[in-house]
Design a protein around this motif. Structure first.
Motif, PDB file in Angstrom:
ATOM      1  N   SER A 142       0.822  -1.215   0.000  1.00 19.85           N
ATOM      2  CA  SER A 142       0.000   0.000   0.000  1.00 19.85           C
ATOM      3  C   SER A 142       0.849   1.256   0.000  1.00 19.85           C
ATOM      4  CB  SER A 142      -0.938   0.008   1.207  1.00 19.85           C
ATOM      5  OG  SER A 142      -0.229   0.242   2.415  1.00 19.85           O
ATOM      6  N   ALA A 143       2.084   1.147   0.493  1.00 18.25           N
ATOM      7  CA  ALA A 143       3.013   2.279   0.505  1.00 18.25           C
ATOM      8  C   ALA A 143       3.808   2.378  -0.789  1.00 18.25           C
ATOM      9  CB  ALA A 143       3.962   2.153   1.694  1.00 18.25           C
ATOM     10  N   GLY A 144       3.526   1.474  -1.745  1.00 26.33           N
ATOM     11  CA  GLY A 144       4.154   1.559  -3.062  1.00 26.33           C
ATOM     12  C   GLY A 144       5.429   0.773  -3.220  1.00 26.33           C
ATOM     13  N   TRP A 145       5.725  -0.116  -2.296  1.00 27.10           N
ATOM     14  CA  TRP A 145       6.953  -0.909  -2.372  1.00 27.10           C
ATOM     15  C   TRP A 145       6.644  -2.282  -2.971  1.00 27.10           C
ATOM     16  CZ3 TRP A 145      11.689   1.150  -1.241  1.00 27.10           C
ATOM     17  CH2 TRP A 145      11.689   2.369  -0.564  1.00 27.10           C
ATOM     18  N   VAL A 146       7.331  -2.622  -4.075  1.00 28.48           N
ATOM     19  CA  VAL A 146       7.125  -3.903  -4.759  1.00 28.48           C
ATOM     20  C   VAL A 146       8.487  -4.473  -5.171  1.00 28.48           C
ATOM     21  CG1 VAL A 146       4.818  -3.310  -5.635  1.00 28.48           C
ATOM     22  CG2 VAL A 146       6.854  -2.758  -6.992  1.00 28.48           C
ATOM     23  N   ASP A 147       8.529  -5.781  -5.340  1.00 29.59           N
ATOM     24  CA  ASP A 147       9.767  -6.438  -5.771  1.00 29.59           C
ATOM     25  C   ASP A 147       9.817  -6.419  -7.298  1.00 29.59           C
ATOM     26  OD1 ASP A 147      12.008  -7.921  -6.131  1.00 29.59           O
ATOM     27  OD2 ASP A 147      11.214  -9.782  -5.264  1.00 29.59           O
ATOM     28  N   GLU A 148      10.525  -5.443  -7.847  1.00 31.31           N
ATOM     29  CA  GLU A 148      10.533  -5.246  -9.293  1.00 31.31           C
ATOM     30  C   GLU A 148      11.501  -6.176 -10.016  1.00 31.31           C
ATOM     31  OE1 GLU A 148      11.494  -1.137  -9.517  1.00 31.31           O
ATOM     32  OE2 GLU A 148       9.430  -0.463  -9.085  1.00 31.31           O
ATOM     33  N   ASP A 149      12.560  -6.639  -9.355  1.00 31.47           N
ATOM     34  CA  ASP A 149      13.569  -7.444 -10.042  1.00 31.47           C
ATOM     35  C   ASP A 149      13.621  -8.891  -9.551  1.00 31.47           C
ATOM     36  OD1 ASP A 149      14.693  -7.124  -7.563  1.00 31.47           O
ATOM     37  OD2 ASP A 149      16.365  -5.877  -8.227  1.00 31.47           O
ATOM     38  N   GLY A 150      12.711  -9.272  -8.656  1.00 30.79           N
ATOM     39  CA  GLY A 150      12.609 -10.655  -8.230  1.00 30.79           C
ATOM     40  C   GLY A 150      13.690 -11.128  -7.285  1.00 30.79           C
ATOM     41  N   ASP A 151      14.435 -10.187  -6.649  1.00 29.01           N
ATOM     42  CA  ASP A 151      15.494 -10.618  -5.730  1.00 29.01           C
ATOM     43  C   ASP A 151      15.007 -10.752  -4.289  1.00 29.01           C
ATOM     44  OD1 ASP A 151      15.142  -7.983  -5.016  1.00 29.01           O
ATOM     45  OD2 ASP A 151      17.278  -7.448  -5.088  1.00 29.01           O
ATOM     46  N   GLY A 152      13.713 -10.518  -4.085  1.00 28.64           N
ATOM     47  CA  GLY A 152      13.143 -10.658  -2.742  1.00 28.64           C
ATOM     48  C   GLY A 152      13.127  -9.380  -1.940  1.00 28.64           C
ATOM     49  N   ILE A 153      13.810  -8.342  -2.407  1.00 29.77           N
ATOM     50  CA  ILE A 153      13.830  -7.050  -1.718  1.00 29.77           C
ATOM     51  C   ILE A 153      12.961  -6.068  -2.483  1.00 29.77           C
ATOM     52  CG2 ILE A 153      15.270  -5.157  -0.875  1.00 29.77           C
ATOM     53  CD1 ILE A 153      15.677  -7.846   0.552  1.00 29.77           C
ATOM     54  N   LEU A 154      12.104  -5.369  -1.774  1.00 32.39           N
ATOM     55  CA  LEU A 154      11.170  -4.446  -2.404  1.00 32.39           C
ATOM     56  C   LEU A 154      11.885  -3.194  -2.888  1.00 32.39           C
ATOM     57  CD1 LEU A 154       8.193  -4.727   0.141  1.00 32.39           C
ATOM     58  CD2 LEU A 154       8.696  -6.159  -1.854  1.00 32.39           C
ATOM     59  N   GLU A 155      11.296  -2.579  -3.922  1.00 26.18           N
ATOM     60  CA  GLU A 155      11.822  -1.323  -4.466  1.00 26.18           C
ATOM     61  C   GLU A 155      10.685  -0.323  -4.632  1.00 26.18           C
ATOM     62  OE1 GLU A 155      14.339  -4.666  -5.824  1.00 26.18           O
ATOM     63  OE2 GLU A 155      12.362  -4.136  -6.616  1.00 26.18           O
ATOM     64  N   LYS A 156      11.090   0.938  -4.716  1.00 20.07           N
ATOM     65  CA  LYS A 156      10.142   2.018  -5.019  1.00 20.07           C
ATOM     66  C   LYS A 156      10.930   3.137  -5.688  1.00 20.07           C
ATOM     67  CE  LYS A 156       6.798   5.142  -2.805  1.00 20.07           C
ATOM     68  NZ  LYS A 156       6.187   5.541  -1.497  1.00 20.07           N
ATOM     69  N   ASN A 157      10.501   3.486  -6.882  1.00 19.30           N
ATOM     70  CA  ASN A 157      11.191   4.541  -7.645  1.00 19.30           C
ATOM     71  C   ASN A 157      12.688   4.244  -7.785  1.00 19.30           C
ATOM     72  OD1 ASN A 157       8.727   5.959  -7.785  1.00 19.30           O
ATOM     73  ND2 ASN A 157       9.159   7.028  -5.853  1.00 19.30           N
ATOM     74  N   GLY A 158      12.986   2.967  -8.017  1.00 16.93           N
ATOM     75  CA  GLY A 158      14.363   2.558  -8.237  1.00 16.93           C
ATOM     76  C   GLY A 158      15.207   2.433  -6.985  1.00 16.93           C
ATOM     77  N   ARG A 159      14.611   2.617  -5.810  1.00 16.30           N
ATOM     78  CA  ARG A 159      15.346   2.553  -4.544  1.00 16.30           C
ATOM     79  C   ARG A 159      14.968   1.297  -3.785  1.00 16.30           C
ATOM     80  NH1 ARG A 159      15.133   7.128   0.321  1.00 16.30           N
ATOM     81  NH2 ARG A 159      16.637   6.102   1.711  1.00 16.30           N
ATOM     82  N   LYS A 160      15.976   0.581  -3.288  1.00 20.48           N
ATOM     83  CA  LYS A 160      15.750  -0.608  -2.498  1.00 20.48           C
ATOM     84  C   LYS A 160      15.223  -0.234  -1.109  1.00 20.48           C
ATOM     85  CE  LYS A 160      17.462  -3.998  -5.150  1.00 20.48           C
ATOM     86  NZ  LYS A 160      16.695  -5.196  -5.551  1.00 20.48           N
ATOM     87  N   LEU A 161      14.363  -1.102  -0.576  1.00 20.01           N
ATOM     88  CA  LEU A 161      13.874  -0.902   0.789  1.00 20.01           C
ATOM     89  C   LEU A 161      14.931  -1.488   1.743  1.00 20.01           C
ATOM     90  CD1 LEU A 161      11.965  -0.010   2.891  1.00 20.01           C
ATOM     91  CD2 LEU A 161      10.388  -1.845   2.288  1.00 20.01           C
ATOM     92  N   SER A 162      15.950  -0.678   1.979  1.00 19.23           N
ATOM     93  CA  SER A 162      17.087  -1.091   2.794  1.00 19.23           C
ATOM     94  C   SER A 162      17.250  -0.136   3.964  1.00 19.23           C
ATOM     95  CB  SER A 162      18.371  -1.111   1.951  1.00 19.23           C
ATOM     96  OG  SER A 162      19.469  -1.548   2.714  1.00 19.23           O
TER      97      SER A 162
END
Length: 575
Positions: A381-401
């Motif tokens: 809901s906050a816009g974070w999705v796994d775009e490259d399938g590595d298991g880590i979510l991204e948003k606007n090209g930024r990893k959720l780290s």
């Protein structure tokens, strides 16, 4: 196999009460008196053969953390409490049964004894006779008034002014009488006034009132009025305090206490086994089986009012979105942390109120449950999705780290970080570990401390809670963001700030409970912190040391160090 020469006193579950807060405790293990496998021993408070405490001897305490400076007005850490008890005096402290007892005052003021006015706006204290500073100067009411001036000075970076800001005036009609007149009621005034903070010597610090106080040499060479006098402080190594023969109270009986700073917990364990330290304070719970069989020692397990938690830095671009914080709350499996890291010896915390407290909000607690599906939903809901399938979510090209920080070398915390890494990765969050020496993590604002300067994403550490909740104002108020207080998450919420002030000043019990329930509702919704669990403290001491009674509160395990004594001043080697 248990060594027949060792003793283990497991003070696991005992019953005590303070106001409406009730802990369920009792005796487990070997029973109420330490026992060895071959014969019964005398009780923990037993004296030598003539029934009187013995003077003399030295006790060495092993500590993982070294204080940055010795002043609890500027740095309210557990280690500062522990050492401060030896050097300084306070008005009140809690004993090991959570009874508030006087220290520097003759009696605790009440309405019945005339110490508190009927409108609860005037508090009168009488200092004990014969109190002197370690340089021989008499301690007087002028020192008390001066300490108030220090705390309230706008250029002093006091950890907290909670309760002190309710004072309208301080009067000193004679050298032993102090009268506080309040602007408004503050229900916890007696239990909070000069409880955390020591009384300071006016004659030594008057010239440094204001900004110079923050960096005064006094904090490394303190002169107090407590049972022990600072003899030497070798940074990175140890502090030595020696008996104050002019102490106004009982004792002290020991010649000296040495506080050794040993960051590595394995080294602390080795030094306990070899007899190089007499007390292992706040030992790693994973060592418990080994600690139980160290010859000539007593193990204390004490449920405490200290809770481990995670602070979120709300100034972080990712964590500004409360949905991320809420998701991490639901992604945190506290039961697994308790069992894997602490062997089930800690009690899971859903809130920062103990479950038996009248302020505990059961409905709010029910919303803080482990639910990874809800965590993933919130992140989407906050816009974070796994775009490259590595298991880590991204948003606007930024990893959720994100980075998590704690005290380096604290094994249980480092293991907790590893568990959290796995749990957060399961919902698509990359958690990196960056730890710091305790003096850096807990450092002052002036020394660029990590918490005080907000140089963290997530911070894992513990708070010592108070039996009453007024101290929450310092943790969550918009007005107490460092350097003005201890709002390390930097939450800015005007409604919460208003309710915290209202709760701290409310004297109607039912209304106060309702206010703190409303505060909890906001804290659960905003999620500036994740309470993890309530600690069971593990403390180990030599069986030669008598009157060692671990304390579950901020008064710390040295609350009665002036009554400690040794039955044998020539310890046998243990290793």
């Amino acid at each position: 196999m248990k060594d027949p020469s060792s003793q283990t006193q497991l003070l696991g579950m005992r019953l005590f009460a303070m106001a409406s807060l009730i802990y369920l405790l009792g005796l487990t293990g070997c029973g109420s008196e330490p026992q060895s496998n071959d014969s019964a021993k005398t009780g923990v408070a037993a004296a030598v053969s003539d029934g009187q405490p013995r003077r003399g001897g030295r006790v060495v305490i092993g500590l993982q953390q070294e204080p940055e400076r010795l002043n609890e007005i500027l740095s309210a850490t557990a280690t500062n409490n522990l050492i401060g008890n030896l050097i300084f005096s306070r008005f009140v402290k809690y004993d090991d049964q959570l009874q508030l007892i006087p220290d520097l005052i003759e009696t605790i003021p009440t309405v019945d004894n005339g110490g508190i006015s009927s409108d609860h706006l005037t508090y009168t204290y009488t200092l004990v006779a014969g109190a002197r500073w370690h340089d021989g100067t008499p301690l007087t009411s002028a020192d008390v008034k001066f300490t108030y001036d220090v705390i309230m000075h706008p250029e002093v970076n006091a950890e907290s002014r909670e309760g002190w800001d309710a004072i309208e005036s301080v009067e000193t009609p004679d050298s032993r009488t102090v009268v506080f007149r309040l602007k408004h009621t503050f229900p916890d005034f007696v239990s909070e006034t000069f409880f955390d903070e020591p009384v300071l010597p006016r004659h030594l610090l008057l010239a440094e009132l204001g900004a110079p106080f923050n960096i005064s040499k006094f904090h490394h060479q303190p002169v107090g009025s407590g049972p022990f006098v600072l003899d030497e402080w070798v940074p990175g190594s140890h502090i030595v305090v020696k008996r104050n023969d002019d102490y106004y109270g009982e004792g002290p009986y020991l010649d000296e206490i040495v506080l050794k700073f040993i960051p590595d917990e394995n080294t602390l364990l080795v030094q306990l086994k070899t007899g190089e330290i007499d007390i292992y304070d706040n030992a790693d719970v994973s060592f418990l089986d080994q600690l139980k069989v160290v010859p000539g020692t007593v193990v204390h397990l004490t449920p405490t009012m200290m809770y481990e938690h995670i602070d979120f830095n709300l100034e972080n671009e990712i964590l500004k979105d409360k949905r991320i914080r809420q998701a991490l709350v639901h992604a945190t499996d506290k039961k697994t942390i308790s069992e894997l890291v602490y062997g089930g010896l800690v009690e899971i915390a859903h809130l920062d109120e103990y479950p038996t407290s009248k302020y505990y909000n059961e409905e709010a607690a029910s919303r803080r449950v482990f639910n990874p599906l809800e965590a993933r939903r919130l992140l989407r809901s906050a816009g974070w999705v796994d775009e490259d399938g590595d298991g880590i979510l991204e948003k606007n090209g930024r990893k959720l780290s994100l980075r998590i920080s704690t005290t380096a070398g604290r094994i249980n915390r480092e293991q907790t970080q590893l568990v959290l890494q796995r749990q957060y990765r399961d919902v698509g969050v990359d958690l990196q570990i960056r730890n710091h020496n305790s003096t850096v993590l807990y450092g002052s604002y002036e020394e660029n401390g990590i918490l005080k300067r907000g140089k963290f994403d997530l911070a894992l550490y513990a708070w010592l809670s108070s039996p009453e909740p007024a101290t929450k104002e310092d943790l969550y108020s918009t007005n107490t963001i460092p350097p003005k207080g201890q709002n390390h998450p930097r939450i800015r919420h005007e409604e919460l700030t208003g309710l915290l002030a209202e709760g701290a000043n409310e004297i109607d019990d039912a209304r106060r409970v309702a206010v703190y329930h409303a505060i909890t509702d906001i804290l659960v919704e905003e999620a500036p912190v994740i309470p993890l669990f309530w600690y069971t403290a593990v403390d180990v001491c030599s069986e030669r040391l008598k009157n060692y009674r671990p304390n579950p509160t901020q008064s710390s395990d040295t609350w009665n160090a002036h009554t400690w004594y040794l039955t044998d001043q020539s310890p046998p080697p243990r290793g």
